[in-house]
Design a protein around this motif. Sequence first.
Motif, PDB file in Angstrom:
ATOM      1  N   LYS A 173       0.828  -1.207   0.000  1.00 14.45           N
ATOM      2  CA  LYS A 173       0.000   0.000   0.000  1.00 14.45           C
ATOM      3  C   LYS A 173       0.865   1.260   0.000  1.00 14.45           C
ATOM      4  O   LYS A 173       0.577   2.220  -0.730  1.00 14.45           O
ATOM      5  CB  LYS A 173      -0.906   0.015   1.234  1.00 14.45           C
ATOM      6  N   ASP A 174       1.899   1.276   0.831  1.00  9.58           N
ATOM      7  CA  ASP A 174       2.755   2.451   0.919  1.00  9.58           C
ATOM      8  C   ASP A 174       3.441   2.754  -0.404  1.00  9.58           C
ATOM      9  O   ASP A 174       3.622   3.926  -0.778  1.00  9.58           O
ATOM     10  CB  ASP A 174       3.811   2.261   2.017  1.00  9.58           C
ATOM     11  N   MET A 175       3.863   1.714  -1.131  1.00  4.31           N
ATOM     12  CA  MET A 175       4.498   1.899  -2.428  1.00  4.31           C
ATOM     13  C   MET A 175       3.544   2.573  -3.407  1.00  4.31           C
ATOM     14  O   MET A 175       3.916   3.505  -4.131  1.00  4.31           O
ATOM     15  CB  MET A 175       4.954   0.548  -2.988  1.00  4.31           C
ATOM     16  N   VAL A 176       2.301   2.098  -3.456  1.00  2.34           N
ATOM     17  CA  VAL A 176       1.311   2.666  -4.386  1.00  2.34           C
ATOM     18  C   VAL A 176       1.029   4.122  -4.031  1.00  2.34           C
ATOM     19  O   VAL A 176       0.981   4.993  -4.911  1.00  2.34           O
ATOM     20  CB  VAL A 176       0.015   1.833  -4.365  1.00  2.34           C
ATOM     21  N   ASP A 177       0.864   4.410  -2.750  1.00  2.67           N
ATOM     22  CA  ASP A 177       0.599   5.791  -2.331  1.00  2.67           C
ATOM     23  C   ASP A 177       1.798   6.696  -2.617  1.00  2.67           C
ATOM     24  O   ASP A 177       1.631   7.877  -2.947  1.00  2.67           O
ATOM     25  CB  ASP A 177       0.258   5.832  -0.839  1.00  2.67           C
ATOM     26  N   ALA A 178       3.005   6.136  -2.498  1.00  6.95           N
ATOM     27  CA  ALA A 178       4.215   6.945  -2.699  1.00  6.95           C
ATOM     28  C   ALA A 178       4.356   7.427  -4.139  1.00  6.95           C
ATOM     29  O   ALA A 178       4.935   8.488  -4.387  1.00  6.95           O
ATOM     30  CB  ALA A 178       5.459   6.148  -2.290  1.00  6.95           C
ATOM     31  N   VAL A 179       3.830   6.677  -5.093  1.00  3.99           N
ATOM     32  CA  VAL A 179       3.909   7.109  -6.496  1.00  3.99           C
ATOM     33  C   VAL A 179       2.668   7.892  -6.909  1.00  3.99           C
ATOM     34  O   VAL A 179       2.489   8.228  -8.075  1.00  3.99           O
ATOM     35  CB  VAL A 179       4.124   5.911  -7.458  1.00  3.99           C
ATOM     36  N   GLY A 180       1.778   8.188  -5.952  1.00  3.80           N
ATOM     37  CA  GLY A 180       0.597   8.978  -6.264  1.00  3.80           C
ATOM     38  C   GLY A 180      -0.557   8.191  -6.829  1.00  3.80           C
ATOM     39  O   GLY A 180      -1.431   8.748  -7.496  1.00  3.80           O
ATOM     40  N   GLY A 181      -0.589   6.882  -6.563  1.00  2.00           N
ATOM     41  CA  GLY A 181      -1.663   6.041  -7.083  1.00  2.00           C
ATOM     42  C   GLY A 181      -1.321   5.478  -8.457  1.00  2.00           C
ATOM     43  O   GLY A 181      -0.415   5.963  -9.136  1.00  2.00           O
ATOM     44  N   VAL A 182      -2.036   4.437  -8.855  1.00  2.00           N
ATOM     45  CA  VAL A 182      -1.784   3.767 -10.126  1.00  2.00           C
ATOM     46  C   VAL A 182      -3.095   3.646 -10.904  1.00  2.00           C
ATOM     47  O   VAL A 182      -4.114   3.228 -10.353  1.00  2.00           O
ATOM     48  CB  VAL A 182      -1.180   2.354  -9.899  1.00  2.00           C
ATOM     49  N   GLU A 183      -3.044   3.997 -12.171  1.00  2.00           N
ATOM     50  CA  GLU A 183      -4.246   3.938 -13.011  1.00  2.00           C
ATOM     51  C   GLU A 183      -4.448   2.542 -13.604  1.00  2.00           C
ATOM     52  O   GLU A 183      -3.510   1.945 -14.143  1.00  2.00           O
ATOM     53  CB  GLU A 183      -4.149   4.945 -14.156  1.00  2.00           C
ATOM     54  N   ASN A 242       4.902   1.285 -15.464  1.00  2.00           N
ATOM     55  CA  ASN A 242       4.671   2.393 -16.388  1.00  2.00           C
ATOM     56  C   ASN A 242       4.628   3.723 -15.656  1.00  2.00           C
ATOM     57  O   ASN A 242       5.178   4.725 -16.121  1.00  2.00           O
ATOM     58  CB  ASN A 242       3.355   2.163 -17.140  1.00  2.00           C
ATOM     59  N   LYS A 243       3.942   3.741 -14.502  1.00  2.76           N
ATOM     60  CA  LYS A 243       3.810   4.974 -13.738  1.00  2.76           C
ATOM     61  C   LYS A 243       5.178   5.463 -13.263  1.00  2.76           C
ATOM     62  O   LYS A 243       5.494   6.659 -13.370  1.00  2.76           O
ATOM     63  CB  LYS A 243       2.894   4.724 -12.534  1.00  2.76           C
ATOM     64  N   VAL A 244       5.982   4.571 -12.742  1.00  2.00           N
ATOM     65  CA  VAL A 244       7.301   4.952 -12.238  1.00  2.00           C
ATOM     66  C   VAL A 244       8.177   5.489 -13.361  1.00  2.00           C
ATOM     67  O   VAL A 244       8.870   6.503 -13.208  1.00  2.00           O
ATOM     68  CB  VAL A 244       7.982   3.760 -11.540  1.00  2.00           C
ATOM     69  N   GLN A 245       8.156   4.833 -14.527  1.00  3.46           N
ATOM     70  CA  GLN A 245       9.005   5.257 -15.630  1.00  3.46           C
ATOM     71  C   GLN A 245       8.506   6.545 -16.279  1.00  3.46           C
ATOM     72  O   GLN A 245       9.284   7.428 -16.619  1.00  3.46           O
ATOM     73  CB  GLN A 245       9.112   4.147 -16.680  1.00  3.46           C
ATOM     74  N   SER A 246       7.199   6.682 -16.457  1.00  4.33           N
ATOM     75  CA  SER A 246       6.671   7.833 -17.180  1.00  4.33           C
ATOM     76  C   SER A 246       6.651   9.105 -16.352  1.00  4.33           C
ATOM     77  O   SER A 246       6.633  10.199 -16.887  1.00  4.33           O
ATOM     78  CB  SER A 246       5.245   7.532 -17.669  1.00  4.33           C
ATOM     79  N   ASN A 247       6.647   8.999 -15.042  1.00  2.00           N
ATOM     80  CA  ASN A 247       6.561  10.184 -14.182  1.00  2.00           C
ATOM     81  C   ASN A 247       7.921  10.700 -13.727  1.00  2.00           C
ATOM     82  O   ASN A 247       7.992  11.528 -12.826  1.00  2.00           O
ATOM     83  CB  ASN A 247       5.702   9.876 -12.947  1.00  2.00           C
ATOM     84  N   ALA A 286      18.210  -2.166 -14.874  1.00  3.88           N
ATOM     85  CA  ALA A 286      16.814  -2.520 -15.140  1.00  3.88           C
ATOM     86  C   ALA A 286      15.945  -1.305 -15.414  1.00  3.88           C
ATOM     87  O   ALA A 286      14.930  -1.405 -16.090  1.00  3.88           O
ATOM     88  CB  ALA A 286      16.248  -3.299 -13.948  1.00  3.88           C
ATOM     89  N   ARG A 287      16.349  -0.124 -14.916  1.00  6.70           N
ATOM     90  CA  ARG A 287      15.512   1.062 -15.119  1.00  6.70           C
ATOM     91  C   ARG A 287      15.461   1.478 -16.584  1.00  6.70           C
ATOM     92  O   ARG A 287      14.580   2.241 -16.989  1.00  6.70           O
ATOM     93  CB  ARG A 287      16.034   2.221 -14.269  1.00  6.70           C
TER      94      ARG A 287
END
Length: 373
Positions: A173-183, A242-247, A286-287
């Motif tokens: 949960k903390d990971m998802v919140d840390a990136v601002g949510g996932v679509e 996708n969220k981590v890479q695109s943001n 990997a990034r």
Amino acid sequence: MRRRRRRWVRRASLGVGVVALAGLGAGWAVYAKLDGNITPDEAAAAELARYESERPSSLVKNARNILVIGSDTRSGGENRRYGRDSGTERSDTTILLHLSAGRRSATAVSLPRDLMVEVPSCLRPDGERTEPVFAMFNYAYEMGGSACSIRTVEKLTGVRIDHHMVVDFRGFKDMVDAVGGVEVCLREPINDKPAKLRLPAGRVVLDGEQALGYVRARKSLGNGSDTDRMERQQRFLGALVNKVQSNDVLLNPARLYPVLDAATSSLTTDPALASLRGLYQLVRGARDIPTERVQFLTVPRESYVYNPNRDQLVEPEAERLFERLRTDTPVEVSQKGRPGASEADARDRHAPSRASSPAPTFRGNTAAQDGCG
């Protein structure tokens, strides 16, 4: 006048030095905090060392295989919200992640918790040893923790596990919140009381709590099968990548710190990974993997012949997949086909025998694929 100028220069230099030292101190404090967040799994390391002679060898230099385990433990304030703490924990989700030697691709293979497998003798938390048994895969983690799961996977696949990570509900949960949510894209509305989910159809941004319910729900979403749930988890993880890479999270310190803090706080890993340096060395290449080469699939499986509520491997498809992971041979995925079967095997069953078969394409998806497409 010259004396006053020299005095000003000395004071300015001292001020710059103090600021620089303060910056270094703050940077070191941040590093030390993140570095100390990770819990080293020393017990698993000792148990794996005991059985080193039985473990498979790594066949390709610099390729890495990481076993990622999602624990369903209810211990801890946050985790108690999801059920009674019985003092045991099982592997709610297990993924075998293969990073190619040149970091050109990443392949994540879901292992069903209900898969029937040979579980070796393992060390229990109370110090006793279990007897070898043919049982569901998640029995291994419940009885002997991460070391037992690793040895079970290695016996099943012949793939050497180089590293492992264990994450619990709170960490996810903390990971998802840390990136601002996932679509994610929902083909139909969700109203799931046990998962506490009420969501409209279409594109929806899930926060940490909603994401946990979405990936764990089994009875009320899709066809209710564990296979359907694993495919949903894979699509979500693809959206997270996708969220981590695109943001630009990885390039923005202000956005990267909360992600790293959430990630490291939730991790228990083998000692080699239990530091920022260890994690960095693993993922630094990997990034740069393009999202279309970040692949997700479920190990070829079907209903167990003696119990339709359990799973068994589909052969020879499963062995073909394991062989490609062992030898760092590219794996291709497609959204077509039934779960468990590869397209090449489907063609082979309906075609005359030939000297060479095309490379198998397994059912799965990539991080580049849009769930609404």
